[in-house]
Design a protein around this motif. Structure first.
Motif, PDB file in Angstrom:
ATOM      1  N   GLU A   9       0.820  -1.208   0.000  1.00 57.29           N
ATOM      2  CA  GLU A   9       0.000   0.000   0.000  1.00 57.29           C
ATOM      3  C   GLU A   9       0.860   1.268   0.000  1.00 57.29           C
ATOM      4  OE1 GLU A   9      -3.586   0.264  -0.186  1.00 57.29           O
ATOM      5  OE2 GLU A   9      -2.908  -1.640  -1.004  1.00 57.29           O
ATOM      6  N   THR A  49      -4.799   3.039  -2.338  1.00 54.82           N
ATOM      7  CA  THR A  49      -6.250   2.920  -2.203  1.00 54.82           C
ATOM      8  C   THR A  49      -6.881   4.191  -1.678  1.00 54.82           C
ATOM      9  OG1 THR A  49      -5.989   2.019   0.028  1.00 54.82           O
ATOM     10  CG2 THR A  49      -6.099   0.452  -1.786  1.00 54.82           C
ATOM     11  N   TRP A 100      -4.992  -3.167  -6.557  1.00 57.10           N
ATOM     12  CA  TRP A 100      -4.828  -4.527  -6.034  1.00 57.10           C
ATOM     13  C   TRP A 100      -4.913  -5.524  -7.194  1.00 57.10           C
ATOM     14  CZ3 TRP A 100      -8.316  -5.046  -1.011  1.00 57.10           C
ATOM     15  CH2 TRP A 100      -7.724  -4.306   0.027  1.00 57.10           C
ATOM     16  N   TRP A 150      -9.513  -4.319  -6.186  1.00 52.54           N
ATOM     17  CA  TRP A 150      -9.965  -3.072  -5.542  1.00 52.54           C
ATOM     18  C   TRP A 150     -10.852  -2.276  -6.491  1.00 52.54           C
ATOM     19  CZ3 TRP A 150      -9.666  -0.941  -0.701  1.00 52.54           C
ATOM     20  CH2 TRP A 150     -10.045   0.386  -0.599  1.00 52.54           C
ATOM     21  N   ARG A 165     -14.590  -8.109  -6.254  1.00 57.45           N
ATOM     22  CA  ARG A 165     -13.232  -8.586  -6.002  1.00 57.45           C
ATOM     23  C   ARG A 165     -12.836  -9.734  -6.936  1.00 57.45           C
ATOM     24  NH1 ARG A 165     -11.106  -7.449   0.075  1.00 57.45           N
ATOM     25  NH2 ARG A 165     -11.731  -5.278   0.085  1.00 57.45           N
TER      26      ARG A 165
END
Length: 341
Positions: A48, A75, A90, A108, A137
């Motif tokens: 991240e 994100t 992601w 994501w 997802r």
């Protein structure tokens, strides 16, 4: 080392990769696809806090770096509406169509991004939700001989079939542990006859279906013994019908016959890659640190293998996210009385 069975063996070849946020190497790779002329496309998920590591790397099986594409973002504040075209948050899987266009699923963003073989962004599709054609997802993707795209709609516990430009065609599956049901499925592959194999992650098994979703067979049961699975993440089928399963929770690769019978297992034989040696040679102190490090013998072993790919030459590629590398094996088929067994 060669892992031997009655009719087939697997010889370790070499390791590809090293941990890098850009350039020659990968950062937490999660999937790969084989292209023409020995090219490989490897998608890295990174962290991240380091979105620059999220990318697709193009290299060769011989570990020659070609380039990279796709822009990683965090994100924070990013959604399907705001994330730039061609960006990744992601990423989960990658596949090529017959024209060598590259498809990357992102769990994501709930979308599939499309690039040329050289990495130029050319399109995207995907809408969040649980209705027909909507996704929640997405994880594994695979294209059949007609370039239809099968997508593992993981949080909706189903498989959906689309045209490669995203038009909904069909679906099957629901949450559960019965035949044709799923619990957070992940990987997918399609064999030469069009049969679909799905790594049913939380049910600790692989399920086989007809192209239209009719249940055919289960491979594996929960456990750690031969033929047993613990959170399988990836599946691949070779031209002879052998089924390869990334047995993530058991830190191994298992191979099954077309009937679901256990054939062999690999636990890893990793060595320092060409890229790794280049980096160590440029930093002499790192060689010295390795000489005094404890436990390096474990480095050869698989650690959470997340994906597996096979090619027409009988090479098996095992993707290890935690070690940022790919171990390569060759299938060895013995010959008897002038012919292949």
């Amino acid at each position: 080392m060669t892992t031997q069975t009655l009719s087939v063996s697997f010889q370790y070849s070499h390791t590809i990769g090293r941990a890098e946020f850009s350039g020659p190497g990968f950062r937490n790779p999660v999937a790969m696809a084989r292209g023409q002329e020995d090219l490989m496309y490897v998608v890295s998920r990174s962290y991240e806090y380091r979105p620059d590591g999220k990318r697709v790397t193009i290299c060769t099986v011989g570990e020659e770096y070609v380039g990279e594409f796709a822009r990683g973002v965090t994100t924070v504040g990013e959604s399907e509406a705001s994330a730039a075209d061609g960006s990744l948050i992601w990423p989960t899987s990658i596949a090529l169509d017959r024209q060598e266009n590259v498809y990357v699923a992102d769990e994501w963003l709930n979308r599939v991004s499309i690039f040329t073989k050289d990495g130029d962004w050319i399109g995207k599709w995907g809408t969040p939700g649980d209705r027909d054609g909507e996704i929640n997802r997405p994880s594994g993707i695979a294209l059949d001989a007609d370039d239809n795209l099968y997508l593992v709609d993981s949080s909706n516990n189903r498989i959906q079939k689309f045209t490669k430009d995203g038009r909904f065609l069909a679906k099957w599956g629901r949450q559960g542990n019965g035949d044709g049901e799923f619990n957070l499925p992940w990987g997918i592959d399609i064999d030469s006859q069009g049969a679909v194999y799905v790594a049913d992650w939380r049910n600790d098994r692989v399920q086989k279906f007809t192209p239209d979703g009719q249940f055919l067979l289960t491979l594996g049961i929960p456990g750690s013994g031969d033929g047993e699975l613990n959170r399988p993440t990836g599946v691949a089928v070779d031209k002879d019908g052998l089924v390869y399963v990334a047995d993530w929770g058991n830190d191994r690769l298992q191979i099954f016959g077309a009937d679901g019978s256990f054939i062999a297992k690999l636990t890893g034989e990793g060595t320092i890659s060409k890229w790794g040696k280049d980096k160590l040679d440029a930093n002499a102190e790192m060689w010295k640190e390795r000489q005094i490090a404890q436990g390096l013998e474990r480095e050869k072993q698989f650690w959470g293998p997340i994906a597996v790919e096979v090619d027409v030459e009988g090479r098996v590629f095992v993707v290890e996210s935690a070690r940022s590398r790919i171990q390569v094996f060759r299938k060895q088929v013995p010959y008897f009385f002038g012919g292949r067994l």
